[in-house]
Design a protein around this motif. Structure first.
Motif, PDB file in Angstrom:
ATOM      1  N   UNK A  35      -2.095 -17.013  69.531  1.00  0.00           N
ATOM      2  CA  UNK A  35      -0.656 -17.022  69.154  1.00  0.00           C
ATOM      3  C   UNK A  35      -0.069 -17.917  70.514  1.00  0.00           C
ATOM      4  N   UNK A  36      -0.463 -17.747  71.612  1.00  0.00           N
ATOM      5  CA  UNK A  36      -0.257 -18.669  72.731  1.00  0.00           C
ATOM      6  C   UNK A  36      -0.265 -20.042  72.250  1.00  0.00           C
ATOM      7  N   UNK A  37      -1.355 -20.509  71.840  1.00  0.00           N
ATOM      8  CA  UNK A  37      -1.656 -21.977  71.338  1.00  0.00           C
ATOM      9  C   UNK A  37      -0.742 -22.354  70.116  1.00  0.00           C
ATOM     10  N   UNK A  38      -0.543 -21.504  69.330  1.00  0.00           N
ATOM     11  CA  UNK A  38       0.470 -21.781  68.192  1.00  0.00           C
ATOM     12  C   UNK A  38       1.744 -21.995  68.743  1.00  0.00           C
ATOM     13  N   UNK A  39       2.332 -21.290  69.534  1.00  0.00           N
ATOM     14  CA  UNK A  39       3.567 -21.387  69.864  1.00  0.00           C
ATOM     15  C   UNK A  39       3.894 -22.554  70.931  1.00  0.00           C
TER      16      UNK A  39
ATOM     17  N   UNK B  70      10.831 -28.865  71.241  1.00  0.00           N
ATOM     18  CA  UNK B  70      11.261 -28.612  72.414  1.00  0.00           C
ATOM     19  C   UNK B  70      12.197 -27.429  72.938  1.00  0.00           C
ATOM     20  N   UNK B  71      12.817 -26.991  71.768  1.00  0.00           N
ATOM     21  CA  UNK B  71      13.574 -25.601  71.886  1.00  0.00           C
ATOM     22  C   UNK B  71      13.203 -24.855  70.658  1.00  0.00           C
ATOM     23  N   UNK B  72      12.837 -23.477  71.150  1.00  0.00           N
ATOM     24  CA  UNK B  72      12.638 -22.572  70.180  1.00  0.00           C
ATOM     25  C   UNK B  72      13.335 -21.213  70.384  1.00  0.00           C
ATOM     26  N   UNK B  73      14.174 -20.749  69.465  1.00  0.00           N
ATOM     27  CA  UNK B  73      14.951 -19.562  69.573  1.00  0.00           C
ATOM     28  C   UNK B  73      13.815 -18.590  69.521  1.00  0.00           C
ATOM     29  N   UNK B  74      14.470 -17.354  70.118  1.00  0.00           N
ATOM     30  CA  UNK B  74      13.575 -16.243  70.191  1.00  0.00           C
ATOM     31  C   UNK B  74      13.087 -15.733  68.879  1.00  0.00           C
ATOM     32  N   UNK B  75      14.076 -15.519  67.746  1.00  0.00           N
ATOM     33  CA  UNK B  75      13.499 -14.922  66.522  1.00  0.00           C
ATOM     34  C   UNK B  75      12.613 -15.967  66.169  1.00  0.00           C
ATOM     35  N   UNK B  76      12.584 -17.287  66.036  1.00  0.00           N
ATOM     36  CA  UNK B  76      11.587 -18.237  65.776  1.00  0.00           C
ATOM     37  C   UNK B  76      10.403 -18.134  66.347  1.00  0.00           C
ATOM     38  N   UNK B  77      10.414 -17.886  67.687  1.00  0.00           N
ATOM     39  CA  UNK B  77       9.204 -17.530  68.445  1.00  0.00           C
ATOM     40  C   UNK B  77       8.333 -16.449  67.858  1.00  0.00           C
ATOM     41  N   UNK B  78       9.217 -15.438  67.873  1.00  0.00           N
ATOM     42  CA  UNK B  78       8.501 -14.028  67.288  1.00  0.00           C
ATOM     43  C   UNK B  78       7.933 -14.384  65.852  1.00  0.00           C
ATOM     44  N   UNK B  79       8.695 -15.051  64.992  1.00  0.00           N
ATOM     45  CA  UNK B  79       8.153 -15.167  63.769  1.00  0.00           C
ATOM     46  C   UNK B  79       6.833 -15.959  63.623  1.00  0.00           C
ATOM     47  N   UNK B  80       6.890 -17.135  64.569  1.00  0.00           N
ATOM     48  CA  UNK B  80       5.584 -18.132  64.578  1.00  0.00           C
ATOM     49  C   UNK B  80       4.455 -17.149  65.268  1.00  0.00           C
ATOM     50  N   UNK B  81       4.680 -16.489  66.121  1.00  0.00           N
ATOM     51  CA  UNK B  81       3.385 -15.809  66.524  1.00  0.00           C
ATOM     52  C   UNK B  81       3.157 -14.356  66.095  1.00  0.00           C
ATOM     53  N   UNK B  82       4.003 -13.981  64.968  1.00  0.00           N
ATOM     54  CA  UNK B  82       3.489 -12.676  64.273  1.00  0.00           C
ATOM     55  C   UNK B  82       4.318 -11.392  64.902  1.00  0.00           C
ATOM     56  N   UNK B  83       5.177 -11.628  65.766  1.00  0.00           N
ATOM     57  CA  UNK B  83       5.810 -10.277  66.362  1.00  0.00           C
ATOM     58  C   UNK B  83       7.163 -10.156  65.308  1.00  0.00           C
TER      59      UNK B  83
END
Length: 159
Positions: A134-138, A146-159
């Motif tokens: 998940x770290x590598x994916x994000x 260059x800019x990732x909102x928190x909700x997008x980061x959570x979605x991308x990493x499966x949280x």
């Protein structure tokens, strides 16, 4: 760029894995000094065990060094740079020890002493292992955006 992205993504993922939320993850333009660093994670306010915060702070440095090793880029000089660039993270861990435990964080390499940074690094490595992909994916995602909102980061990493 990827080195920085891995560092910041690790902070974000470890924080989210502990059940907290982030507001955003941002990489700054090279040479941009307006933000005080090469990138940042905006953590949403939370309350929890002190160790969650200490591990979150140490996660960037530990992930950066791990990524360097896994990609064959590790050198003594690069490890030193990763350590030096984590000075703010290490300072925040020290604040937790002073404020919460009335104790100074030590750097003696004592893996059995909870007051030593080596012990914190061991806990951090344990926290990174299950979320490494998940770290590598994000990190990959943030190098493009260059800019990732928190909700997008959570979605991308499966949280």
């Amino acid at each position: 760029m990827m080195n920085t992205a891995v560092h910041e993504a690790a902070h974000a993922v470890v924080y989210m894995a502990a059940g907290y939320q982030i507001g955003e993850l941002v990489l700054h333009e090279p040479g941009d000094q307006s933000h005080g660093g090469r990138a940042h994670v905006n953590y949403l306010a939370a309350s929890g065990p002190w160790l969650d915060w200490a591990v979150t702070c140490a996660a960037g440095e530990r992930a950066e060094v791990r990524w360097l090793r896994e990609t064959g880029r590790w050198s003594l000089e690069r490890a030193w740079v990763a350590e030096r660039l984590a000075w703010r993270d290490r300072s925040q861990i020290g604040e937790v020890y002073r404020g919460g435990h009335n104790r100074e964080l030590t750097f003696n390499g004592d893996h059995d002493d909870w007051g030593d940074y080596a012990w914190v690094m061991d806990r951090t490595d344990e926290a990174l292992d299950p979320v490494w992909d998940q770290v590598l994916t994000l990190a990959q995602h943030v190098t493009v955006r260059w800019h990732v909102a928190g909700e997008e980061a959570a979605r991308i990493t499966g949280f």
